[in-house]
Design an enzyme around this catalytic site. Structure first.
Site, PDB file in Angstrom:
ATOM      1  N   ASN A 104      70.225-106.924 -54.555  1.00 38.18           N
ATOM      2  CA  ASN A 104      69.294-107.151 -53.449  1.00 38.18           C
ATOM      3  C   ASN A 104      69.905-106.749 -52.106  1.00 38.18           C
ATOM      4  O   ASN A 104      71.107-106.863 -51.899  1.00 38.18           O
ATOM      5  CB  ASN A 104      68.873-108.623 -53.395  1.00 38.18           C
ATOM      6  N   ILE A 105      69.039-106.296 -51.211  1.00 34.93           N
ATOM      7  CA  ILE A 105      69.479-105.836 -49.877  1.00 34.93           C
ATOM      8  C   ILE A 105      69.091-106.851 -48.803  1.00 34.93           C
ATOM      9  O   ILE A 105      69.310-106.631 -47.627  1.00 34.93           O
ATOM     10  CB  ILE A 105      68.825-104.461 -49.554  1.00 34.93           C
ATOM     11  N   ASP A 106      68.522-108.005 -49.249  1.00 38.86           N
ATOM     12  CA  ASP A 106      67.906-108.940 -48.286  1.00 38.86           C
ATOM     13  C   ASP A 106      68.889-109.910 -47.629  1.00 38.86           C
ATOM     14  O   ASP A 106      68.487-110.722 -46.786  1.00 38.86           O
ATOM     15  CB  ASP A 106      66.758-109.710 -48.970  1.00 38.86           C
ATOM     16  N   HIS A 121      73.646-102.523 -53.926  1.00 40.46           N
ATOM     17  CA  HIS A 121      72.653-101.551 -53.434  1.00 40.46           C
ATOM     18  C   HIS A 121      72.555-101.556 -51.917  1.00 40.46           C
ATOM     19  O   HIS A 121      71.538-101.146 -51.347  1.00 40.46           O
ATOM     20  CB  HIS A 121      71.273-101.823 -54.063  1.00 40.46           C
ATOM     21  N   CYS A 129      73.365 -92.437 -39.263  1.00 41.06           N
ATOM     22  CA  CYS A 129      72.708 -91.150 -38.987  1.00 41.06           C
ATOM     23  C   CYS A 129      73.049 -90.190 -40.122  1.00 41.06           C
ATOM     24  O   CYS A 129      74.234 -90.003 -40.449  1.00 41.06           O
ATOM     25  CB  CYS A 129      73.199 -90.573 -37.667  1.00 41.06           C
ATOM     26  N   CYS A 154      68.994 -90.829 -34.109  1.00 39.15           N
ATOM     27  CA  CYS A 154      70.336 -91.088 -33.577  1.00 39.15           C
ATOM     28  C   CYS A 154      70.376 -90.812 -32.075  1.00 39.15           C
ATOM     29  O   CYS A 154      69.917 -89.756 -31.612  1.00 39.15           O
ATOM     30  CB  CYS A 154      71.312 -90.160 -34.319  1.00 39.15           C
ATOM     31  N   ASN A 220      64.892-115.332 -66.204  1.00 39.87           N
ATOM     32  CA  ASN A 220      64.022-114.244 -65.788  1.00 39.87           C
ATOM     33  C   ASN A 220      62.599-114.530 -66.262  1.00 39.87           C
ATOM     34  O   ASN A 220      62.415-114.984 -67.407  1.00 39.87           O
ATOM     35  CB  ASN A 220      64.509-112.910 -66.386  1.00 39.87           C
ATOM     36  N   ALA A 238      63.233-118.920 -61.164  1.00 37.47           N
ATOM     37  CA  ALA A 238      64.634-119.231 -60.811  1.00 37.47           C
ATOM     38  C   ALA A 238      64.710-120.318 -59.740  1.00 37.47           C
ATOM     39  O   ALA A 238      65.633-121.133 -59.732  1.00 37.47           O
ATOM     40  CB  ALA A 238      65.334-117.971 -60.319  1.00 37.47           C
TER      41      ALA A 238
END
Ligand code: APR
Length: 259
Positions: A104-106, A121, A129, A154, A220, A238
């Site tokens: 997760n990127i959160d 990830h 840039c 940029c 899951n 979960a």
């Protein structure tokens, strides 16, 4: 039935020496962030990920990427950790979890208090840039993007800026991946939460752990291709089951210390 499985999972976590968690987008859906492959609600529903979320697609048409990620960015910026994130942070605090490997990127694991978090990830903290490779603090860029929907450029060279999230076709952050693989190899228990286990190399980590004798707990909503290899499989939310497992562990600990 679920609480019996939660008890078994609690006992496995209680007796493990080096447990590690592997999480995916499903742990964050209770925080209001959609996952990718849940039927009907997944972000890949009706969208070709290789067009909008690959590095090739990004370079050809960055606007398509930013149009796709706009709703996800808005939800992520406003999202709060949920009880599942806090439960993993509690397990780390109690010394029951060596760390969290997440797809997760959160950044919700860190915001919930987990200290050892490997973001395979990438994340939204920085942006780069793609022309001069200058790295920026993503916060102001995201705020501006949410206001004007425009592709950020940029300030130094005018090139297109990309958030430091890993797109299809991009190399994962190699140091993070190597440490995560080492953690998996050394684990005697892997707690897998909210992932379809469809995307390598993250999806290879459970077998890396299993090859060294680690047991697996899978939490899951949908079945995964590793369910048969797991010691415990709980098809439940979960955000409900992880706090129950932590509670059951506290009961075991209390009972244990009265012996
Ligand atoms: N509790 C438990 N499981 C859940 C919950 C929940 N509250 N909500 C969803 N799930 C399950 C879904 O059933 C699904 O199987 O989580 C899983 C999420 O799977 P994906 O949507 O495939 O997400 P993930 O496994 O993280 O995807 C991996 O794919 O597209 C790429 O880069 C993207 O990191 C992502 C990677």
């Amino acid at each position: 039935m679920t609480s019996e499985k939660a008890h078994i999972a609690a006992e496995l976590l209680f007796t493990a020496d080096s447990a590690v968690a592997l999480t995916g987008a499903g742990i964050s859906t209770p925080s209001g962030i959609p996952d990718f492959r849940s039927p009907k609600s997944g972000l890949w529903e009706g969208v070709d990920p290789l067009t909008v979320a690959s590095i090739y697609g990004f370079r050809q048409d960055p606007q398509a990427f930013y149009d796709w990620i706009y709703p996800l960015t808005k939800l992520t910026v406003n999202a709060k950790p949920n009880p599942a994130h806090y439960a993993l942070a509690a397990l780390e605090d109690q010394g029951r979890l060596k760390g969290v490997i997440t797809q997760n990127i959160d950044m919700l694991h860190t915001r919930a208090g987990s200290h050892v978090v490997y973001e395979l990830h990438g994340h939204f903290r920085e942006a780069t840039c793609v022309h001069c490779f200058t790295v920026f603090d993503a916060e102001p860029i995201i705020q501006q993007f949410l206001l004007d929907h425009n592709v950020p450029h940029c300030s130094l060279c005018g090139g297109v800026i990309k958030p430091n999230v890993i797109l299809f076709g991009e190399q994962l952050p190699i140091q993070t991946l190597m440490v995560a693989q080492d953690l998996a190899r050394k684990a005697d228990l892997m707690l897998i939460v909210g992932t379809s286990l469809e995307v390598a190399p993250a999806s290879d980590l459970p077998m890396l752990a299993g090859r060294n004798g680690a047991k697996m707990i899978i939490i899951n909503l949908e079945p995964t291709h590793l369910d048969n290899a797991a010691t415990v499989v709980i098809h439940a939310n979960a955000a409900e089951i992880l706090p129950e497992i932590v509670q059951q562990m506290e009961n075991i600990h209390e009972h244990d210390s009265q012996q």
